[in-house]
Scaffold this active site. Structure first.
Site, mmCIF file in Angstrom:
data_model
loop_
_atom_site.group_PDB
_atom_site.id
_atom_site.type_symbol
_atom_site.label_atom_id
_atom_site.label_comp_id
_atom_site.label_asym_id
_atom_site.label_seq_id
_atom_site.Cartn_x
_atom_site.Cartn_y
_atom_site.Cartn_z
ATOM 1 C CG ASN A 171 -4.939 3.079 8.981
ATOM 2 O OD1 ASN A 171 -5.039 2.089 8.247
ATOM 3 N ND2 ASN A 171 -4.523 4.257 8.546
ATOM 4 C CD GLU A 174 -4.790 7.256 10.355
ATOM 5 O OE1 GLU A 174 -4.392 8.301 10.882
ATOM 6 O OE2 GLU A 174 -4.382 6.133 10.697
ATOM 7 N NE ARG A 188 -3.268 2.505 2.798
ATOM 8 C CZ ARG A 188 -3.232 3.292 3.880
ATOM 9 N NH1 ARG A 188 -2.550 2.922 4.960
ATOM 10 N NH2 ARG A 188 -3.851 4.442 3.896
ATOM 11 C CD GLU A 224 -1.467 3.740 8.306
ATOM 12 O OE1 GLU A 224 -1.190 4.133 9.462
ATOM 13 O OE2 GLU A 224 -1.659 4.506 7.355
ATOM 14 C CE1 TYR A 283 0.360 2.282 13.730
ATOM 15 C CE2 TYR A 283 -1.634 3.425 13.011
ATOM 16 C CZ TYR A 283 -0.399 2.877 12.730
ATOM 17 O OH TYR A 283 0.096 2.899 11.452
ATOM 18 C CG HIS A 317 -1.081 8.792 3.876
ATOM 19 N ND1 HIS A 317 -1.231 7.428 4.041
ATOM 20 C CD2 HIS A 317 -0.678 9.252 5.091
ATOM 21 C CE1 HIS A 317 -0.908 7.093 5.289
ATOM 22 N NE2 HIS A 317 -0.567 8.190 5.944
HETATM 23 C C1 FCB Z 1 -1.154 6.820 11.064
HETATM 24 C C2 FCB Z 1 -0.757 7.404 9.728
HETATM 25 C C3 FCB Z 1 0.593 6.928 9.231
HETATM 26 C C4 FCB Z 1 1.598 6.818 10.357
HETATM 27 C C5 FCB Z 1 1.035 6.021 11.507
HETATM 28 C C6 FCB Z 1 1.995 5.831 12.646
HETATM 29 O O1 FCB Z 1 -2.025 7.683 11.712
HETATM 30 O O2 FCB Z 1 -1.722 7.089 8.749
HETATM 31 O O3 FCB Z 1 1.015 7.788 8.215
HETATM 32 O O4 FCB Z 1 2.031 8.062 10.734
HETATM 33 O O5 FCB Z 1 -0.123 6.646 11.994
#
Ligand code: FCB
Length: 487
Positions: free
Chosen positions: A309, A179, A90, A387, A311, A134
């Site tokens: 995405n 995002e 990607r 992500e 985290y 992006h």
């Molecule tokens: C996301 C972004 C990516 C990167 C990660 C850690 O929010 O899409 O570009 O910065 O976080």
């Protein structure tokens, strides 16, 4: 009844460690974070070029001028992806590289770069997934008002058509926006991202125009691409948890869910803004920037999959007097201005337990919960993890190799969470690790390393970390090893 009959359904993941067949194994990057060549072949500045040159905005004044020099090294990088055994990659297209003023004719040299990249990927049997936006808006469009201006959405539709015409015959997966929450609320609300404005109404207007931009791009792409092409948007959906079960804390969850998640999933997937969002923000705006026909246009071409995405989870409560700075702990960077419009009475909390170098908590249960929530809320919509990953303080050892057992543990637990969700009915089609290689981490510059491949920025040498070797094994076998065998 045997003992196994009484186990919760999620426990089956511990025994069946295989991912579904056809599962895509990928890695993700973004143009401004890796390409460099900021002023080459006709590219003009984006808002990130400007923002990174604004004193105090980015760690040590670092910029994406050179980054990982991917623009010049893409053939080596594709070989690297191939050596890692990945089936998909990607990447994002830099708008101001292919359409420097954000309007008008395309620059062929810019498009040629992406044509060559896609050809190279296909020659190596790697499926490209293209993100059109992006975060790197052409500066000229910001000067004309940026995302709070409706015209930016129209311009995005034209740009999508240009890229669709150039790459549509060879690219199957298309992601319009990455995002949009960050573009709108960090870019125009808290100002920790480009263009660094701090106006909550501008942020809400930006959110709507990003939704509209998706609609315009989807229409242009549907017009240009073969029927087999898949259209999507990627959202950083917040998996929000209440600090306690009190009604006030549950209402804090609802509010953040509205302005963090449903502000996008509402129009994109359901065709309407949520009523509670309009109510929560009515002292800021009457939303009259949403014109008749907008919601139909946003919703007309259904998503073929949703890009997610993830985290870390978000923990909230109703604010008390001891939470004076409501957004300080939301993990999205320090600012006097909150990225959360009309949510002054919500406080953010950091969960206990391990954290990454970003200070984000490591909690894979958030990922399975999020995937299962999407499965419930959007039945029939395939999900793709576009992500997931972690930053750690990686450094080459005396022998030149980079050992990152914490990243392996992070990836292991999150892939296990994906399997748990799949076992419970989530239709997850693939996983893209963030990131292929270390890169420009926005306001943190090069100080945070998310890569599976280490970049020595002095020499631009690429060194696959232990996690890259570990991930290769997972991608090649489609099987998650037992934790002790991996770390
Ligand atoms: C996301 C972004 C990516 C990167 C990660 C850690 O929010 O899409 O570009 O910065 O976080």
């Amino acid at each position: 009844m045997t003992a196994s009959d009484t186990r919760p359904a999620t426990a089956t993941a511990a025994t069946s460690r295989h991912f579904p067949s056809g599962f895509l194994w990928g890695a993700a990057t973004a143009a401004y974070q890796i390409e460099g060549a900021a002023a080459e072949d006709g590219r003009t500045p984006s808002i990130w070029d400007t923002f990174s040159r604004t004193p105090g905005k980015v760690f040590e004044g670092q910029t994406g001028d050179v980054a990982a020099d991917h623009y010049h090294r893409f053939r080596d990088d594709v070989r690297l992806i191939s050596d890692l055994g990945l089936s998909a990659y990607r990447f994002s297209v830099s708008w101001s590289r292919v359409q420097p003023t954000g309007r008008g004719p395309a620059v062929q040299r810019g498009l040629d770069f992406y044509r060559a990249l896609v050809d190279e990927l296909l020659e190596h049997g790697i499926q490209p997934a293209v993100t059109l936006y992006h975060w790197d808006l052409p500066q000229e469009l910001e000067d004309a008002g940026g995302w709070p201006q409706r015209d930016t959405a129209e311009r995005f539709g034209d740009y999508a058509r240009i890229v669709g015409e150039a790459l549509g015959d060879r690219v199957e997966r298309w992601i319009t926006l990455n995002e949009p929450w960050c573009s709108a609320f960090l870019g125009y609300g808290s100002g920790v991202h480009a263009p660094g404005r701090t106006d909550p109404v501008a942020a809400l207007r930006a959110a709507h125009h990003l939704n509209l931009a998706h609609g315009r791009a989807a229409a242009a792409l549907r017009d240009t691409l073969p029927a087999r092409a898949q259209l999507a948007a990627t959202l950083n959906l917040h998996q929000i948890r209440p600090l306690t079960g009190s009604p006030a804390d549950l209402d804090a969850v609802r509010r953040i869910d509205a302005v963090g998640n449903r502000v996008f999933t509402g129009p994109l997937i359901k065709g309407a803004y949520p009523q509670d969002l309009l109510r929560d923000t009515d002292r800021l705006t009457d939303w009259s920037f949403v014109r008749e026909g907008d919601l139909a246009a946003i919703h007309r071409h259904p998503l073929d999959f949703l890009g997610i995405n993830y985290y870390a989870p978000t923990v909230v409560s109703a604010a008390t007097d001891s939470d004076p700075d409501n957004a300080r702990n939301d993990g999205h960077g320090a600012s006097e201005h909150s990225p959360w419009p009309a949510a002054e009475d919500v406080a953010f909390h950091q969960a206990d337990g391990p954290r990454t170098a970003m200070g984000w908590s490591v909690d894979a249960t958030g990922l399975s919960d999020l995937l299962l929530r999407c499965t419930r809320d959007f039945p029939g919509l395939p999900l793709l993890i576009t992500e997931n990953g972690a930053a750690y303080e990686d450094m080459p050892g005396p022998d030149g190799s980079v050992h990152d057992p914490e990243r392996i543990a992070y990836l292991h637990s999150h892939l296990d969470a994906v399997l748990k969700a799949v076992d419970n009915g989530a239709d997850v089609r693939g996983y893209f690790l963030w990131s292929l290689m270390d890169n420009f981490e926005w306001a943190y510059g090069y100080s945070k390393r998310f890569g599976a491949v280490y970049i020595d920025y002095d020499t631009q040498a690429r060194i696959p970390k232990s996690s890259a070797h570990w991930y290769t094994r997972v991608a090649r076998t489609g099987e998650l090893p037992a934790p002790e065998a991996g770390a």
